[in-house]
Design a protein around this motif. Sequence first.
Motif, PDB file in Angstrom:
ATOM      1  N   TYR A   9      11.111  81.406  26.781  1.00 30.76           N
ATOM      2  CA  TYR A   9      12.288  82.102  26.801  1.00 30.76           C
ATOM      3  C   TYR A   9      13.221  81.962  25.977  1.00 30.76           C
ATOM      4  CZ  TYR A   9      10.329  83.495  31.555  1.00 30.76           C
ATOM      5  OH  TYR A   9       9.616  84.250  32.408  1.00 30.76           O
ATOM      6  N   GLU A  10      13.837  83.182  25.618  1.00 25.90           N
ATOM      7  CA  GLU A  10      14.805  83.130  24.633  1.00 25.90           C
ATOM      8  C   GLU A  10      16.026  83.941  25.203  1.00 25.90           C
ATOM      9  OE1 GLU A  10      13.290  82.789  20.260  1.00 25.90           O
ATOM     10  OE2 GLU A  10      13.213  84.777  21.098  1.00 25.90           O
ATOM     11  N   PHE A  11      17.279  83.410  25.081  1.00 23.67           N
ATOM     12  CA  PHE A  11      18.347  84.249  25.542  1.00 23.67           C
ATOM     13  C   PHE A  11      19.132  84.645  24.503  1.00 23.67           C
ATOM     14  CE2 PHE A  11      21.553  85.522  28.587  1.00 23.67           C
ATOM     15  CZ  PHE A  11      22.746  85.071  27.815  1.00 23.67           C
ATOM     16  N   HIS A  12      19.345  86.166  24.382  1.00 17.93           N
ATOM     17  CA  HIS A  12      20.075  86.743  23.359  1.00 17.93           C
ATOM     18  C   HIS A  12      21.279  87.631  24.079  1.00 17.93           C
ATOM     19  CE1 HIS A  12      17.170  86.026  20.122  1.00 17.93           C
ATOM     20  NE2 HIS A  12      16.312  86.207  21.045  1.00 17.93           N
ATOM     21  N   VAL A  13      22.282  87.581  23.358  1.00 19.67           N
ATOM     22  CA  VAL A  13      23.505  88.443  24.036  1.00 19.67           C
ATOM     23  C   VAL A  13      23.357  89.566  23.250  1.00 19.67           C
ATOM     24  CG1 VAL A  13      25.993  88.774  23.952  1.00 19.67           C
ATOM     25  CG2 VAL A  13      24.781  86.392  24.403  1.00 19.67           C
ATOM     26  N   TRP A  14      23.558  90.930  23.958  1.00 14.68           N
ATOM     27  CA  TRP A  14      23.402  92.056  23.276  1.00 14.68           C
ATOM     28  C   TRP A  14      24.359  93.073  23.948  1.00 14.68           C
ATOM     29  CZ3 TRP A  14      22.318  95.853  27.048  1.00 14.68           C
ATOM     30  CH2 TRP A  14      21.641  95.523  28.188  1.00 14.68           C
ATOM     31  N   TYR A  15      24.797  94.126  23.104  1.00 14.97           N
ATOM     32  CA  TYR A  15      25.675  95.102  23.588  1.00 14.97           C
ATOM     33  C   TYR A  15      24.946  96.463  23.304  1.00 14.97           C
ATOM     34  CZ  TYR A  15      29.078  91.246  23.009  1.00 14.97           C
ATOM     35  OH  TYR A  15      29.561  89.955  23.055  1.00 14.97           O
ATOM     36  N   LEU A  53      27.812  88.879  14.736  1.00  9.02           N
ATOM     37  CA  LEU A  53      27.107  89.769  15.395  1.00  9.02           C
ATOM     38  C   LEU A  53      26.127  90.766  14.523  1.00  9.02           C
ATOM     39  CD1 LEU A  53      29.574  91.893  17.878  1.00  9.02           C
ATOM     40  CD2 LEU A  53      28.017  90.179  18.486  1.00  9.02           C
ATOM     41  N   GLU A  54      24.869  90.974  14.840  1.00  2.11           N
ATOM     42  CA  GLU A  54      23.941  91.661  14.177  1.00  2.11           C
ATOM     43  C   GLU A  54      23.526  93.239  14.452  1.00  2.11           C
ATOM     44  OE1 GLU A  54      19.362  91.179  12.526  1.00  2.11           O
ATOM     45  OE2 GLU A  54      20.388  89.645  13.877  1.00  2.11           O
ATOM     46  N   TYR A  66      12.962  98.002  25.745  1.00  2.00           N
ATOM     47  CA  TYR A  66      13.636  96.550  25.653  1.00  2.00           C
ATOM     48  C   TYR A  66      14.324  96.199  26.870  1.00  2.00           C
ATOM     49  CZ  TYR A  66      16.815  92.726  24.129  1.00  2.00           C
ATOM     50  OH  TYR A  66      17.327  91.368  24.276  1.00  2.00           O
ATOM     51  N   GLU A  70      13.442  93.163  29.598  1.00  2.77           N
ATOM     52  CA  GLU A  70      14.514  92.102  29.831  1.00  2.77           C
ATOM     53  C   GLU A  70      14.517  92.132  31.260  1.00  2.77           C
ATOM     54  OE1 GLU A  70      16.805  89.986  27.826  1.00  2.77           O
ATOM     55  OE2 GLU A  70      14.925  90.285  26.886  1.00  2.77           O
ATOM     56  N   TRP A  74      13.871  88.542  33.304  1.00  2.00           N
ATOM     57  CA  TRP A  74      14.824  87.655  34.087  1.00  2.00           C
ATOM     58  C   TRP A  74      14.692  87.802  35.475  1.00  2.00           C
ATOM     59  CZ3 TRP A  74      16.406  83.769  31.407  1.00  2.00           C
ATOM     60  CH2 TRP A  74      16.374  84.043  30.171  1.00  2.00           C
TER      61      TRP A  74
END
Length: 86
Positions: A9-15, A53-54, A66, A70, A74
């Motif tokens: 698992y990886e956790f990414h913050v996204w908007y 941010l990218e 996506y 997610e 989760w």
Amino acid sequence: MPRQRLPGYEFHVWYALLAPGATPGAIIRKINETFNHVLTAQDVQERLAGAGLEPLGGTQAKFAAYLKAEIKKWTAVVRAANIRVD
């Protein structure tokens, strides 16, 4: 508090920019097109990069896929950890 790892698992913050489900497709497409165009502007990229941010942009379908993945990922974590809302 020590960092705990959860293998696989990886956790990414996204908007994201979201609209009500009943929004007409033509409007969604126009917003998406405009938003993706804005994300290519040099000053926008610089400001976002300055905030760490990218900008990715993309299509409604790509984001929907996506988001679905997610939620599935989760949900499994929440169930495995027996996390409950008080």
